[in-house]
Design a protein around this motif. Structure first.
Motif, short mmCIF file in Angstrom:
data_model
loop_
_atom_site.label_atom_id
_atom_site.label_comp_id
_atom_site.label_asym_id
_atom_site.label_seq_id
_atom_site.Cartn_x
_atom_site.Cartn_y
_atom_site.Cartn_z
N ALA A 96 76.28 -36.38 18.18
CA ALA A 96 76.54 -35.46 17.07
C ALA A 96 77.72 -35.92 16.21
O ALA A 96 77.83 -35.55 15.05
N TRP A 97 78.62 -36.70 16.79
CA TRP A 97 79.79 -37.18 16.03
C TRP A 97 80.34 -38.43 16.69
O TRP A 97 80.04 -38.71 17.86
N THR A 98 81.13 -39.14 15.93
CA THR A 98 81.81 -40.31 16.50
C THR A 98 83.29 -40.28 16.13
O THR A 98 83.66 -39.83 15.05
N GLY A 99 84.12 -40.75 17.05
CA GLY A 99 85.55 -40.85 16.78
C GLY A 99 85.82 -42.00 15.83
O GLY A 99 85.08 -42.99 15.78
N LEU A 100 86.89 -41.85 15.02
CA LEU A 100 87.28 -42.90 14.08
C LEU A 100 88.68 -43.43 14.39
O LEU A 100 88.93 -44.62 14.27
N SER A 101 89.58 -42.52 14.73
CA SER A 101 90.92 -42.97 15.10
C SER A 101 91.37 -42.16 16.31
O SER A 101 90.90 -41.04 16.53
N LEU A 102 92.26 -42.77 17.08
CA LEU A 102 92.74 -42.11 18.29
C LEU A 102 94.19 -41.69 18.12
O LEU A 102 94.98 -42.39 17.50
N ARG A 103 94.52 -40.53 18.69
CA ARG A 103 95.90 -40.09 18.73
C ARG A 103 96.27 -39.85 20.18
O ARG A 103 95.53 -39.21 20.91
N ALA A 104 97.39 -40.40 20.57
CA ALA A 104 97.87 -40.22 21.93
C ALA A 104 98.79 -39.00 21.93
O ALA A 104 99.66 -38.88 21.07
N ARG A 105 98.57 -38.08 22.86
CA ARG A 105 99.49 -36.93 23.01
C ARG A 105 100.32 -37.22 24.25
O ARG A 105 99.82 -37.15 25.38
N THR A 106 101.55 -37.57 24.02
CA THR A 106 102.35 -38.13 25.11
C THR A 106 103.70 -37.43 25.26
O THR A 106 104.00 -36.47 24.54
N ILE A 107 104.51 -37.92 26.17
CA ILE A 107 105.82 -37.32 26.42
C ILE A 107 106.86 -37.95 25.49
O ILE A 107 106.90 -39.17 25.34
N ALA A 108 107.66 -37.09 24.86
CA ALA A 108 108.81 -37.56 24.08
C ALA A 108 110.07 -37.12 24.82
O ALA A 108 110.09 -36.02 25.39
N TYR A 109 111.08 -37.98 24.85
CA TYR A 109 112.28 -37.62 25.63
C TYR A 109 113.56 -37.98 24.88
O TYR A 109 113.58 -38.86 24.01
N SER A 110 114.63 -37.30 25.26
CA SER A 110 115.94 -37.56 24.69
C SER A 110 116.52 -38.83 25.30
O SER A 110 116.64 -38.93 26.53
N THR A 111 116.89 -39.77 24.47
CA THR A 111 117.50 -41.00 24.99
C THR A 111 118.93 -40.75 25.47
O THR A 111 119.49 -41.56 26.19
N ASP A 112 119.51 -39.60 25.07
CA ASP A 112 120.86 -39.25 25.51
C ASP A 112 120.88 -38.60 26.89
O ASP A 112 121.81 -38.77 27.66
N ARG A 113 119.86 -37.78 27.17
CA ARG A 113 119.95 -36.92 28.37
C ARG A 113 118.87 -37.18 29.43
O ARG A 113 118.85 -36.51 30.45
N VAL A 114 117.97 -38.12 29.16
CA VAL A 114 116.91 -38.39 30.14
C VAL A 114 116.90 -39.86 30.52
O VAL A 114 116.97 -40.74 29.66
N LYS A 115 116.88 -40.09 31.82
CA LYS A 115 116.70 -41.48 32.29
C LYS A 115 115.20 -41.67 32.47
O LYS A 115 114.53 -40.79 33.02
N THR A 116 114.68 -42.82 32.08
CA THR A 116 113.22 -43.00 32.16
C THR A 116 112.71 -42.91 33.60
O THR A 116 111.56 -42.57 33.82
N GLU A 117 113.60 -43.17 34.58
CA GLU A 117 113.17 -43.03 35.98
C GLU A 117 112.79 -41.59 36.31
O GLU A 117 112.08 -41.35 37.29
N GLU A 118 113.30 -40.65 35.53
CA GLU A 118 112.96 -39.24 35.78
C GLU A 118 111.53 -38.92 35.35
O GLU A 118 110.97 -37.90 35.75
N LEU A 119 110.97 -39.76 34.50
CA LEU A 119 109.67 -39.47 33.91
C LEU A 119 108.54 -40.16 34.67
O LEU A 119 108.69 -41.29 35.12
N SER A 120 107.41 -39.48 34.82
CA SER A 120 106.26 -40.10 35.48
C SER A 120 104.94 -39.60 34.91
O SER A 120 104.15 -40.38 34.39
#
Ligand code: FE
Length: 333
Positions: A117-141
């Protein structure tokens, strides 16, 4: 004899005439704004001479209009964002299934409707955004881990009324089952640092301003804000790389049930899945091409590559109603 021959010739001319006219234009109803689609259609017209007329509005009124026009359709194609919306259009019976060998080759099956019935044309990723001041990437998974105690009072979310979050929730239900998905949502709501926001840009600004440390956003909003403010103290993180991958959704297109120019419309859709159109279409809004043979823009590539969730995106539609009820139950406003 002579007269009937002339009549036949006139009839042939009329048929040819209307055929040629039909091939000369395609009409698109689009929930994407002019600046995101016009360059693509202009390129097509320059190449083929086929005019692409379009009107833009929100998806709901466009779908209602197609439904109301019925057999007196003026639109050939419906262009909109989010598989949840495309699925709605499919359910309303306003689309006519079709595919071609070229579309099948260009766009992976998970980014198309299983009924064509339809086809995708472009993709959007819905992802995690984080503060570079207050978050260490090790905290994220993972998305799921944002429900943990560690994030109490640190999370920002957009409203549950937005289809993007409904689609994300739908995939959580599909992956984990309803009970586990609801626990995750409850955890998210418990971890909110503030009321939900009306859009993704506000979520990113809140992270930048210190109102919260993490959030979930579509990457092109990050691209937009980062362009305005290169000093943005926010970065993108690709979650779930050791399991199901990043949640992706799409913008896509479907042929209307009573399209007045179906052959011309199909040719346009085919072209839109190819390299030239994919590059323009995804590039304008800093999205990812749905055709995996086409590279994203330089800026989008700079965010790094990731494994996307392999679920068919139409799950977003199939479980949309369930997702909305669940979000409501856990108090996600
Ligand atoms: Fe958006």
């Amino acid at each position: 004899m002579k007269a009937s021959k002339a009549l036949l010739a006139a009839l042939t001319l009329t048929v040819l005439g209307s055929g040629a006219q039909a091939a000369d234009e395609v009409v698109v109803y689009s929930s994407r704004i002019d600046e995101l689609i016009k360059p693509v259609f202009d390129a097509y017209t320059a190449k083929t001479g086929v005019k692409v007329k379009f009107i833009t509005d929100k998806e709901a009124p466009l779908m209602q209009r197609i439904k109301a026009e019925g057999q007196n359709a003026t639109a050939d194609l419906l262009l909109t964002v989010d598989a949840g919306n495309l699925w709605q259009a499919e359910q309303m019976g306003i689309l006519q299934p079709f595919t071609t060998a070229l579309i099948d080759a260009n766009i992976p099956a998970q980014y198309r409707s299983s009924t064509h019935a339809w086809t995708g044309l472009s993709l959007r990723a819905r992802t995690i955004a984080y503060s570079t001041d207050r978050v260490k990437t090790e905290e994220l998974s993972t998305y799921e881990a944002l429900a943990d105690k560690n994030w109490e009072g640190r999370l920002c979310l957009r409203t549950a009324k937005k289809v993007y979050n409904q689609s994300l929730t739908a995939t959580l239900i599909e992956t984990h089952g309803a009970e586990a998905a609801e626990k995750i949502l409850k955890g998210w709501v418990n971890n909110l640092s503030t009321d939900v926001f009306s859009d993704d840009i506000a979520v990113l600004e809140a992270i930048n301003a210190g109102q919260c440390d993490v959030g979930i956003v579509n990457t092109y909003y990050y691209g937009r804000l980062h362009k305005q403010n290169p000093k943005l103290a926010v970065k993108l993180f690709w979650p779930n790389q050791n399991d199901r991958g990043v949640h992706v959704n799409l913008s896509g297109i479907g042929l209307t049930k009573y399209a007045p120019h179906p052959e011309a419309a199909k040719a346009l859709v085919e072209w839109m899945t190819g390299t030239e159109a994919q590059t323009i279409f995804s590039g304008i809004n800093q999205e990812f091409p749905a055709n995996p043979a086409v590279s994203p823009s330089e800026e989008v590539s700079s965010w790094g590559s990731f494994k996307p969730d392999a679920l068919p995106v139409e799950v977003a539609g199939k479980r949309q109603a369930e997702a909305i009820r669940m979000m409501d139950r856990v108090g996600w406003n």
